[in-house]
Enzyme design. Structure first.
Site, PDB file in Angstrom:
ATOM      1  N   ASP A   1      -9.733  -4.038  -5.473  1.00  0.00           N
ATOM      2  CA  ASP A   1      -8.995  -3.163  -4.454  1.00  0.00           C
ATOM      3  C   ASP A   1      -9.745  -1.752  -4.664  1.00  0.00           C
ATOM      4  O   ASP A   1      -9.439  -1.011  -5.833  1.00  0.00           O
ATOM      5  CB  ASP A   1      -7.727  -2.980  -4.881  1.00  0.00           C
TER       6      ASP A   1
ATOM      7  N   SER B   1       0.592  -1.284   0.130  1.00  0.00           N
ATOM      8  CA  SER B   1       0.022  -0.018   0.062  1.00  0.00           C
ATOM      9  C   SER B   1       0.990   1.273   0.018  1.00  0.00           C
ATOM     10  O   SER B   1       1.812   1.262  -0.739  1.00  0.00           O
ATOM     11  CB  SER B   1      -0.941  -0.064   1.255  1.00  0.00           C
TER      12      SER B   1
ATOM     13  N   HIS C   1      -8.235  -4.763  -1.202  1.00  0.00           N
ATOM     14  CA  HIS C   1      -7.079  -4.267  -0.407  1.00  0.00           C
ATOM     15  C   HIS C   1      -6.222  -4.843   0.641  1.00  0.00           C
ATOM     16  O   HIS C   1      -5.108  -5.389   0.918  1.00  0.00           O
ATOM     17  CB  HIS C   1      -7.211  -2.760  -0.194  1.00  0.00           C
TER      18      HIS C   1
END
Length: 463
Positions: free
Chosen positions: A372, A271, A404
């Site tokens: 995501d 991320s 995600h």
């Protein structure tokens, strides 16, 4: 109309710019409509230093890199004189290695870590505003965390009490310059190493977020170093990149002391951590191409793995705003709109003046779930395509229907076969036949959370 950012001088930020963007005063500046931060300013509040543990190398020290290190030895050692000495960690063959600190000390450490994590969560909510949207997301986050709580308890117990987890090793002189090291059970030779930069929206990143990945990779004879770094508002993007680079330097130069193989170091980020790690890698390549002094080399990194990362901020700033990471806050983190290019690896590598630097980049593999909604999968797909167009070995691996957090939390907690995890391990062990043979007969990973709770977590996840 672009959001206004009020610059303040901060001598602690090592950036080419003369201003950072650590404070927003709503009484003196207009805000973009929809940024719910008019009732509270953003102030820097440094974290307390964590407990520093003393460790001694597991194997004898061997030089891991000397060719491009041009800084003086004296200066290099001066900056790292606080790193644990080699006389404080018993060897693996020592009977005392398995001894743990006193229960009172462990409980005290666990309590302080829990308090820190609570502060990080509350800080994120304060920065995002407390409107209806964020109240609903907070409730969803609570439900999501409750569903995964059985897994968090087990992972947390391993993190705090396992003798194979070396917590809070100092790698630099700045606040939060610490890393956690996850050691494999087998000590029959140098192990491949993953230097991992955790995510957290550039605001709540923390090294313990990599605990599950570190635990599971170490079970496959892979050492993991989870690198902590300053978050906003304690630091801005240039500080995060600087910290990540310093942590990578420590791994490249010191990991042999702990039983790691300096010739098999992989860089990985998840991320926001994927974005930070990619920026650190590209910035390092540019420095080397320009002949600047460095303490580690891009050539020491066998491959870069990006997990659910974003690499072109121009495409993400408005998307993040619509998701609740408001434009004014995001631009403050990134040091202003004029810095978006500097911190967009996808844009940087297309600069024809940086061909020499781009040619130094290692192979790059980008993992992403197609479902995501925090960072769209196109971020990884287009970055891989851009890298290929400029001659870098790169590929994106997309996982249908994965969100995600599915790839990073739910799937690993499900146990059994995890496709992303197996893809990662197979790349790391691609040149090690003995390790491949062990992978083929490795027992299935244990389930940490019942399936129905994982399904509910998938549905209510606010990420």
């Amino acid at each position: 109309m672009p959001s206004h950012i009020l610059p303040v001088t901060n001598p602690n930020l090592h950036s080419s710019k003369q201003h950072s963007y650590l404070r927003i005063d709503p009484t003196t500046m207009p805000l973009k409509q929809g940024d719910p931060i008019t009732s509270t300013g953003l102030e820097s509040s440094p974290f307390e230093d964590e407990t520093i543990i003393s460790v001694r190398p597991l194997l004898s020290r061997t030089p891991s890199f000397a060719g491009t290190t041009t800084t003086s030895s004296a200066s290099y050692q001066q900056r790292r004189r606080r790193v644990a000495s080699e006389n404080s960690l018993p060897s693996l063959s020592d009977d005392s290695f398995g001894q743990r600190p006193s229960p009172a000390r462990e409980v005290d450490h666990a309590a302080s870590e829990t308090f820190l994590l609570t502060r990080l969560s509350l800080k994120l909510l304060r920065y995002m505003g407390v409107g209806y949207r964020w109240i609903m997301r907070f409730l969803a986050l609570g439900c999501y965390s409750l569903m995964l709580f059985p897994g968090f308890i087990q992972v947390g117990y391993h993190y705090f009490f396992s003798s194979r987890v070396l917590r809070s090793i100092v790698y630099g002189d700045q606040p939060r310059n610490r890393l956690d090291l996850y050691l494999p059970k087998n000590t029959d030779g140098p192990k491949p190493v993953v230097a991992f930069v955790t995510g957290g929206a550039w605001i709540i990143g923390y090294k313990a977020w990599g605990s599950l990945l570190g635990q599971q990779l170490s079970e496959r004879d892979i050492m993991v170093a989870c690198i902590d770094y300053r978050n906003f508002p304690q630091g801005t993007m240039s500080n995060m990149v600087e910290d990540a680079s310093e942590g990578i330097s420590f791994v490249c130069n010191k990991i042999a002391d702990y039983g790691g193989d300096p010739n098999r170091i992989y860089l990985m980020g998840q991320s926001a951590g994927g974005h930070i790690a990619a920026c650190a890698l590209v910035e390092q390549a540019i420095k080397e191409a320009d002949g600047e002094s460095t303490t580690w080399s891009v050539s020491q990194i066998k491959a870069y793995f990006g997990l659910s990362g974003g690499y072109n901020l121009f495409k993400l700033v408005d998307y993040f705003h619509s998701r609740g990471l408001y434009r004014s806050i995001f631009l403050s983190i990134m040091e202003g709109e004029e810095s978006l290019r500097r911190f967009s690896p996808e844009v940087i590598v297309q600069d024809p003046n940086l061909k020499n630097a781009v040619s130094l980049l290692p192979p790059i593999v980008l993992f992403h779930g197609t479902a995501d909604y925090s960072i769209p999968a196109d971020s990884s797909k287009t970055f891989a395509e851009t890298l290929q167009s400029v001659g870098v070995r790169a590929e994106s691996i997309l996982y249908e229907g994965k969100t995600h957090t599915d790839l990073f939390l739910q799937d690993p907690m499900r146990g059994g076969n995890d496709r992303m995890f197996e893809d990662l391990v197979s790349i790391i062990h691609s040149d090690d036949r003995e390790a491949q043979a062990k992978d083929e007969v490795a027992p299935p990973r244990r389930r940490l959370v019942p399936e129905f709770m994982l399904q509910v977590a998938h549905m209510v996840s606010p990420f």
